[in-house]
Scaffold this motif. Sequence first.
Motif, PDB file in Angstrom:
ATOM      1  N   VAL A   1       7.257   3.981  -7.559  1.00 27.77           N
ATOM      2  CA  VAL A   1       6.916   4.882  -7.511  1.00 27.77           C
ATOM      3  C   VAL A   1       6.256   4.189  -5.696  1.00 27.77           C
ATOM      4  O   VAL A   1       5.813   3.073  -5.422  1.00 27.77           O
ATOM      5  CB  VAL A   1       5.676   4.660  -7.819  1.00 27.77           C
ATOM      6  CG1 VAL A   1       4.395   6.269  -7.004  1.00 27.77           C
ATOM      7  CG2 VAL A   1       5.121   5.432  -9.375  1.00 27.77           C
ATOM      8  N   ASN A   2       6.996   5.276  -4.660  1.00 26.49           N
ATOM      9  CA  ASN A   2       6.565   5.142  -3.219  1.00 26.49           C
ATOM     10  C   ASN A   2       5.388   4.223  -2.935  1.00 26.49           C
ATOM     11  O   ASN A   2       4.330   5.580  -3.475  1.00 26.49           O
ATOM     12  CB  ASN A   2       7.608   6.089  -1.898  1.00 26.49           C
ATOM     13  CG  ASN A   2       9.036   5.911  -2.502  1.00 26.49           C
ATOM     14  OD1 ASN A   2      10.042   6.025  -2.965  1.00 26.49           O
ATOM     15  ND2 ASN A   2       9.093   7.206  -1.780  1.00 26.49           N
ATOM     16  N   GLY A   3       5.092   3.451  -2.357  1.00 22.57           N
ATOM     17  CA  GLY A   3       3.924   3.155  -1.692  1.00 22.57           C
ATOM     18  C   GLY A   3       3.307   2.330  -2.700  1.00 22.57           C
ATOM     19  O   GLY A   3       1.782   2.295  -2.391  1.00 22.57           O
ATOM     20  N   GLU A   4       3.176   2.344  -3.570  1.00 20.92           N
ATOM     21  CA  GLU A   4       2.643   1.980  -5.191  1.00 20.92           C
ATOM     22  C   GLU A   4       3.557   0.996  -5.937  1.00 20.92           C
ATOM     23  O   GLU A   4       2.727  -0.566  -5.923  1.00 20.92           O
ATOM     24  CB  GLU A   4       2.200   3.166  -6.352  1.00 20.92           C
ATOM     25  CG  GLU A   4       1.197   2.315  -6.934  1.00 20.92           C
ATOM     26  CD  GLU A   4       1.019   2.590  -8.442  1.00 20.92           C
ATOM     27  OE1 GLU A   4       0.506   1.876  -8.687  1.00 20.92           O
ATOM     28  OE2 GLU A   4       2.401   2.513  -8.291  1.00 20.92           O
ATOM     29  N   ARG A   5       4.969   1.131  -6.170  1.00 26.03           N
ATOM     30  CA  ARG A   5       5.436  -0.419  -7.323  1.00 26.03           C
ATOM     31  C   ARG A   5       6.476  -0.387  -7.743  1.00 26.03           C
ATOM     32  O   ARG A   5       7.358   1.032  -7.277  1.00 26.03           O
ATOM     33  CB  ARG A   5       4.257  -0.170  -8.853  1.00 26.03           C
ATOM     34  CG  ARG A   5       4.767   1.137  -9.270  1.00 26.03           C
ATOM     35  CD  ARG A   5       3.906   1.130 -10.389  1.00 26.03           C
ATOM     36  NE  ARG A   5       2.599   1.211 -10.797  1.00 26.03           N
ATOM     37  CZ  ARG A   5       1.757   1.052 -11.694  1.00 26.03           C
ATOM     38  NH1 ARG A   5       2.608   0.623 -12.945  1.00 26.03           N
ATOM     39  NH2 ARG A   5       1.009   1.083 -11.616  1.00 26.03           N
TER      40      ARG A   5
ATOM     41  N   ARG B   1       2.558   3.736 -15.347  1.00 27.98           N
ATOM     42  CA  ARG B   1       0.116   3.111 -15.428  1.00 27.98           C
ATOM     43  C   ARG B   1      -0.420   2.150 -15.782  1.00 27.98           C
ATOM     44  O   ARG B   1      -1.666   1.847 -15.328  1.00 27.98           O
ATOM     45  CB  ARG B   1      -0.467   4.386 -16.487  1.00 27.98           C
ATOM     46  CG  ARG B   1       0.193   5.245 -16.643  1.00 27.98           C
ATOM     47  CD  ARG B   1       0.370   6.868 -17.084  1.00 27.98           C
ATOM     48  NE  ARG B   1      -1.579   7.134 -17.151  1.00 27.98           N
ATOM     49  CZ  ARG B   1      -2.169   7.622 -18.292  1.00 27.98           C
ATOM     50  NH1 ARG B   1      -1.694   8.519 -18.925  1.00 27.98           N
ATOM     51  NH2 ARG B   1      -3.245   7.831 -18.571  1.00 27.98           N
TER      52      ARG B   1
ATOM     53  N   ASP C   1      -1.649  -1.595 -14.442  1.00 26.74           N
ATOM     54  CA  ASP C   1      -2.008  -1.987 -13.264  1.00 26.74           C
ATOM     55  C   ASP C   1      -1.853  -2.930 -12.655  1.00 26.74           C
ATOM     56  O   ASP C   1      -2.142  -3.851 -11.515  1.00 26.74           O
ATOM     57  CB  ASP C   1      -3.598  -2.425 -13.369  1.00 26.74           C
ATOM     58  CG  ASP C   1      -4.729  -1.398 -13.959  1.00 26.74           C
ATOM     59  OD1 ASP C   1      -4.150  -0.466 -13.498  1.00 26.74           O
ATOM     60  OD2 ASP C   1      -5.592  -1.542 -14.798  1.00 26.74           O
TER      61      ASP C   1
ATOM     62  N   ILE D   1       3.136  -4.358  -8.524  1.00 26.21           N
ATOM     63  CA  ILE D   1       2.490  -3.402  -7.968  1.00 26.21           C
ATOM     64  C   ILE D   1       1.379  -4.210  -6.939  1.00 26.21           C
ATOM     65  O   ILE D   1       0.733  -5.014  -6.563  1.00 26.21           O
ATOM     66  CB  ILE D   1       1.613  -3.351  -9.677  1.00 26.21           C
ATOM     67  CG1 ILE D   1       2.725  -3.452 -10.624  1.00 26.21           C
ATOM     68  CG2 ILE D   1       0.213  -2.268  -8.895  1.00 26.21           C
ATOM     69  CD1 ILE D   1       2.482  -2.750 -12.026  1.00 26.21           C
ATOM     70  N   LYS D   2       1.048  -2.643  -5.888  1.00 27.59           N
ATOM     71  CA  LYS D   2       0.728  -2.761  -4.416  1.00 27.59           C
ATOM     72  C   LYS D   2      -0.583  -3.599  -5.112  1.00 27.59           C
ATOM     73  O   LYS D   2      -1.022  -3.047  -6.406  1.00 27.59           O
ATOM     74  CB  LYS D   2       0.158  -1.260  -4.211  1.00 27.59           C
ATOM     75  CG  LYS D   2      -0.141  -1.047  -2.610  1.00 27.59           C
ATOM     76  CD  LYS D   2      -0.594  -0.408  -2.500  1.00 27.59           C
ATOM     77  CE  LYS D   2      -0.896  -0.265  -0.350  1.00 27.59           C
ATOM     78  NZ  LYS D   2      -0.755   1.205  -0.316  1.00 27.59           N
TER      79      LYS D   2
ATOM     80  N   ASP E   1       6.406  -6.736  -0.579  1.00 24.17           N
ATOM     81  CA  ASP E   1       5.633  -5.782  -0.230  1.00 24.17           C
ATOM     82  C   ASP E   1       5.313  -4.439   1.148  1.00 24.17           C
ATOM     83  O   ASP E   1       5.172  -3.766   1.387  1.00 24.17           O
ATOM     84  CB  ASP E   1       4.459  -6.532   0.739  1.00 24.17           C
ATOM     85  CG  ASP E   1       3.593  -7.305   0.139  1.00 24.17           C
ATOM     86  OD1 ASP E   1       2.564  -7.168  -0.684  1.00 24.17           O
ATOM     87  OD2 ASP E   1       2.785  -8.680   0.670  1.00 24.17           O
TER      88      ASP E   1
ATOM     89  N   PHE F   1       7.230  -1.436  -0.869  1.00 24.48           N
ATOM     90  CA  PHE F   1       7.374   0.165  -1.844  1.00 24.48           C
ATOM     91  C   PHE F   1       7.856   1.470  -1.248  1.00 24.48           C
ATOM     92  O   PHE F   1       7.376   2.552  -1.560  1.00 24.48           O
ATOM     93  CB  PHE F   1       5.424   0.595  -2.211  1.00 24.48           C
ATOM     94  CG  PHE F   1       5.210  -1.086  -2.730  1.00 24.48           C
ATOM     95  CD1 PHE F   1       5.185  -1.569  -4.138  1.00 24.48           C
ATOM     96  CD2 PHE F   1       4.341  -1.902  -1.808  1.00 24.48           C
ATOM     97  CE1 PHE F   1       5.194  -2.774  -4.298  1.00 24.48           C
ATOM     98  CE2 PHE F   1       3.372  -2.394  -2.160  1.00 24.48           C
ATOM     99  CZ  PHE F   1       4.313  -3.445  -3.256  1.00 24.48           C
ATOM    100  N   ASN F   2       9.357   1.346  -0.382  1.00 26.66           N
ATOM    101  CA  ASN F   2       9.628   2.976   0.007  1.00 26.66           C
ATOM    102  C   ASN F   2      10.599   2.620  -0.269  1.00 26.66           C
ATOM    103  O   ASN F   2      12.002   2.663   0.364  1.00 26.66           O
ATOM    104  CB  ASN F   2       9.254   2.723   1.958  1.00 26.66           C
ATOM    105  CG  ASN F   2       7.894   3.344   1.761  1.00 26.66           C
ATOM    106  OD1 ASN F   2       6.943   3.695   1.237  1.00 26.66           O
ATOM    107  ND2 ASN F   2       6.878   1.873   2.413  1.00 26.66           N
TER     108      ASN F   2
END
Length: 243
Positions: A39-43, A79, A81, A122-123, A203, A205-206
Amino acid sequence: MTYCVGMRLNAGLVFMSDTRTNAGVDNFSTTRKLFNWAVNGERSITIMTAGNLATTQAMISLLEERSVATEDRDPSILRQDTMFQVARLVGETLKEVIAYSNPNGPTANDQFSASAIVGGQIKGGKPTIFLVYPQGNFIEISEDTPFFQVGETKYGKPILVRAYDADMPFDEAVKLLLVSFDSTVKSNLSCGLPFDLLIHENDHFNGDRTIRIEENDPIYQAISTGWGDALRAAFQALPTYKV
């Protein structure tokens, strides 16, 4: 058979797998063993599988199915965490698939057995890697164990143990892995090219870097030939043991 390696560096994570699933006298087949959810920007989450092909494909299919339309699917790999929860979900899913295939319970020589390397970030959390066993339990990578292997591990491990350095850049790590995989391919017919490679920078996530390395790749061929020549030269330079 299979050979997969997940490695942690100070700069991030590196994953590599072979693709051979069958190695009969006149019947070679390949399939992907490295899978990524992002997920771009997140994981970014990567799974590599080894063991019974039907088991691993069923596990991946379940994880993918449950990650589609995440608001309607639970539990979803997208989903969770933390990476610890991701590893626990993968372990539970693997255990579920094996139990379905063998309702009488696992045995020492279970034909449905499989294992997995699960890693990513994961961010808000650290990048990490887990080794998931057929029973569903798992262990996490550490400073003492900075890489995990599954499948046909013995041929490629010596070079990893001798040459691994957490400070090495990604290109050096990939070179090290290619030597390890080349040693395995030359020693065991059940492992083979192409190799799938994924690099996750801390870090970032793109979009991870993903590459498929084919047998005719000129850099791989140069590494394979050069490593063989270097080994022969090193052997000749060693002192002779007089008997």
